[in-house]
Design a protein around this motif. Sequence first.
Motif, PDB file in Angstrom:
ATOM      1  N   ARG A 146      36.829  35.862  52.335  1.00 33.36           N
ATOM      2  CA  ARG A 146      36.502  35.074  53.537  1.00 33.36           C
ATOM      3  C   ARG A 146      37.392  33.849  53.576  1.00 33.36           C
ATOM      4  O   ARG A 146      37.450  33.079  52.612  1.00 33.36           O
ATOM      5  N   VAL A 147      38.126  33.674  54.649  1.00 29.89           N
ATOM      6  CA  VAL A 147      38.984  32.504  54.824  1.00 29.89           C
ATOM      7  C   VAL A 147      38.646  31.873  56.167  1.00 29.89           C
ATOM      8  O   VAL A 147      37.965  32.459  57.007  1.00 29.89           O
ATOM      9  N   HIS A 148      39.118  30.644  56.377  1.00 28.40           N
ATOM     10  CA  HIS A 148      38.815  29.921  57.615  1.00 28.40           C
ATOM     11  C   HIS A 148      39.302  30.705  58.834  1.00 28.40           C
ATOM     12  O   HIS A 148      40.469  31.068  58.929  1.00 28.40           O
ATOM     13  N   GLY A 149      38.375  31.010  59.718  1.00 28.16           N
ATOM     14  CA  GLY A 149      38.731  31.673  60.964  1.00 28.16           C
ATOM     15  C   GLY A 149      38.847  33.172  60.895  1.00 28.16           C
ATOM     16  O   GLY A 149      39.193  33.820  61.880  1.00 28.16           O
ATOM     17  N   GLY A 150      38.563  33.760  59.716  1.00 31.42           N
ATOM     18  CA  GLY A 150      38.688  35.209  59.632  1.00 31.42           C
ATOM     19  C   GLY A 150      38.504  35.729  58.222  1.00 31.42           C
ATOM     20  O   GLY A 150      37.696  35.205  57.456  1.00 31.42           O
ATOM     21  N   ALA A 151      39.288  36.759  57.875  1.00 30.83           N
ATOM     22  CA  ALA A 151      39.156  37.397  56.562  1.00 30.83           C
ATOM     23  C   ALA A 151      40.507  37.916  56.111  1.00 30.83           C
ATOM     24  O   ALA A 151      41.347  38.314  56.922  1.00 30.83           O
ATOM     25  N   GLY A 152      40.711  37.895  54.790  1.00 33.13           N
ATOM     26  CA  GLY A 152      41.940  38.424  54.204  1.00 33.13           C
ATOM     27  C   GLY A 152      41.631  39.319  53.029  1.00 33.13           C
ATOM     28  O   GLY A 152      40.460  39.554  52.693  1.00 33.13           O
ATOM     29  N   LEU A 153      42.667  39.817  52.410  1.00 40.41           N
ATOM     30  CA  LEU A 153      42.515  40.691  51.258  1.00 40.41           C
ATOM     31  C   LEU A 153      42.229  39.882  50.003  1.00 40.41           C
ATOM     32  O   LEU A 153      42.654  38.742  49.872  1.00 40.41           O
ATOM     33  N   GLU A 154      41.509  40.520  49.069  1.00 35.61           N
ATOM     34  CA  GLU A 154      41.363  39.927  47.751  1.00 35.61           C
ATOM     35  C   GLU A 154      42.711  39.951  47.038  1.00 35.61           C
ATOM     36  O   GLU A 154      43.590  40.743  47.363  1.00 35.61           O
ATOM     37  N   SER A 155      42.860  39.104  46.049  1.00 36.00           N
ATOM     38  CA  SER A 155      44.095  39.064  45.272  1.00 36.00           C
ATOM     39  C   SER A 155      44.314  40.390  44.548  1.00 36.00           C
ATOM     40  O   SER A 155      43.368  41.003  44.051  1.00 36.00           O
ATOM     41  N   SER A 156      45.570  40.825  44.489  1.00 34.46           N
ATOM     42  CA  SER A 156      45.903  42.035  43.733  1.00 34.46           C
ATOM     43  C   SER A 156      46.298  41.711  42.291  1.00 34.46           C
ATOM     44  O   SER A 156      46.546  42.615  41.497  1.00 34.46           O
ATOM     45  N   THR A 157      46.345  40.420  41.957  1.00 34.97           N
ATOM     46  CA  THR A 157      46.791  40.029  40.619  1.00 34.97           C
ATOM     47  C   THR A 157      45.718  39.314  39.805  1.00 34.97           C
ATOM     48  O   THR A 157      45.837  39.229  38.584  1.00 34.97           O
ATOM     49  N   VAL A 158      44.683  38.786  40.459  1.00 34.39           N
ATOM     50  CA  VAL A 158      43.635  38.042  39.762  1.00 34.39           C
ATOM     51  C   VAL A 158      42.280  38.646  40.099  1.00 34.39           C
ATOM     52  O   VAL A 158      41.912  38.744  41.268  1.00 34.39           O
ATOM     53  N   ASN A 159      41.541  39.041  39.086  1.00 31.04           N
ATOM     54  CA  ASN A 159      40.232  39.647  39.303  1.00 31.04           C
ATOM     55  C   ASN A 159      39.197  38.583  39.645  1.00 31.04           C
ATOM     56  O   ASN A 159      39.342  37.406  39.306  1.00 31.04           O
ATOM     57  N   THR A 160      38.120  39.025  40.315  1.00 28.68           N
ATOM     58  CA  THR A 160      36.969  38.160  40.550  1.00 28.68           C
ATOM     59  C   THR A 160      36.377  37.750  39.198  1.00 28.68           C
ATOM     60  O   THR A 160      36.443  38.508  38.229  1.00 28.68           O
ATOM     61  N   SER A 161      35.798  36.571  39.118  1.00 26.39           N
ATOM     62  CA  SER A 161      35.266  36.087  37.846  1.00 26.39           C
ATOM     63  C   SER A 161      34.179  37.018  37.318  1.00 26.39           C
ATOM     64  O   SER A 161      33.470  37.682  38.085  1.00 26.39           O
ATOM     65  N   TYR A 162      34.045  37.032  35.992  1.00 22.85           N
ATOM     66  CA  TYR A 162      33.062  37.919  35.358  1.00 22.85           C
ATOM     67  C   TYR A 162      31.647  37.618  35.847  1.00 22.85           C
ATOM     68  O   TYR A 162      30.888  38.544  36.167  1.00 22.85           O
ATOM     69  N   ASN A 163      31.270  36.353  35.931  1.00 18.69           N
ATOM     70  CA  ASN A 163      29.909  36.009  36.346  1.00 18.69           C
ATOM     71  C   ASN A 163      29.616  36.465  37.773  1.00 18.69           C
ATOM     72  O   ASN A 163      28.494  36.886  38.077  1.00 18.69           O
ATOM     73  N   THR A 164      30.624  36.414  38.632  1.00 22.47           N
ATOM     74  CA  THR A 164      30.442  36.916  40.002  1.00 22.47           C
ATOM     75  C   THR A 164      30.311  38.429  40.003  1.00 22.47           C
ATOM     76  O   THR A 164      29.443  39.002  40.677  1.00 22.47           O
ATOM     77  N   ARG A 165      31.171  39.112  39.233  1.00 26.40           N
ATOM     78  CA  ARG A 165      31.125  40.571  39.187  1.00 26.40           C
ATOM     79  C   ARG A 165      29.803  41.092  38.603  1.00 26.40           C
ATOM     80  O   ARG A 165      29.362  42.187  38.941  1.00 26.40           O
TER      81      ARG A 165
END
Length: 252
Positions: A51-70
């Motif tokens: 989620r970004v300001h005004g819309g939506a973009g792709l998740e990073s292809s090089t950095v994973n979501t944090s473990y606690n979030t996952r």
Amino acid sequence: MNQQQRQDAIVDLVRRQGYASIEQLTDHFTVTPQTIRRDLNALAGEGLIRRVHGGAGLESSTVNTSYNTRKTLNLEAKQRIAALLARHIPDHASLFINIGTSNEVVAEALLEHQGLEVITNNLKVAAILQHKEDFNVIIAGGQVRSRDGGIIGEATIDFINQFKVDYGIIGISGIDEDGSLLEFDYQEVRVAQAIIRNSRQVFLAADHSKFHRNPVVRQGNLGQLDALFTDRRPPESILRLLEAHDVSLHIA
């Protein structure tokens, strides 16, 4: 078009373009901006978009979501997948369980089993299983990742190569449309590849969000699996590949 179909279409559109504005999505789907905002917030909550300001973009292809979030993402779906996968593991079987939050939930689902021998490179899986007196739990040596308790490195690969087990239970960060199994960490991938090579049957536990993520490191491909366990019907391109490679599909 119902809500689920619209949200799937939003993910596909963002994936093709890299970014989509609320205005564009409102016009495209002929719904209100409030509806699109709710859709984007729900999809971001599942880890399918950023989620970004005004819309939506792709998740990073090089950095994973944090473990606690996952750990909390799609937890109910992971629990259903784990329960279904566990029913396909017989008592007194030998198995690898590798790194990943889905695999930790699988470990919990296996606690009702009897006499399992488990080799793992996941400290959290070992901690879940250690209290079962009739289980034999073996931990791989190697470098411990502080963020999630995963064990990786050359020593881990050498250790895994000493075994040949009945089942290899693996997780994944993303599945590409061409069937590539994708991850973020090259060292983690090399351990997973050793697990695949040394397992008589390979089971992949992957919730629906994994079909819309594009990590940068190739771990393998769908054709190396014996079964895929997920919570929703995969995209048509994935279904065709599963059929072509005779991979069993189990939807929880």
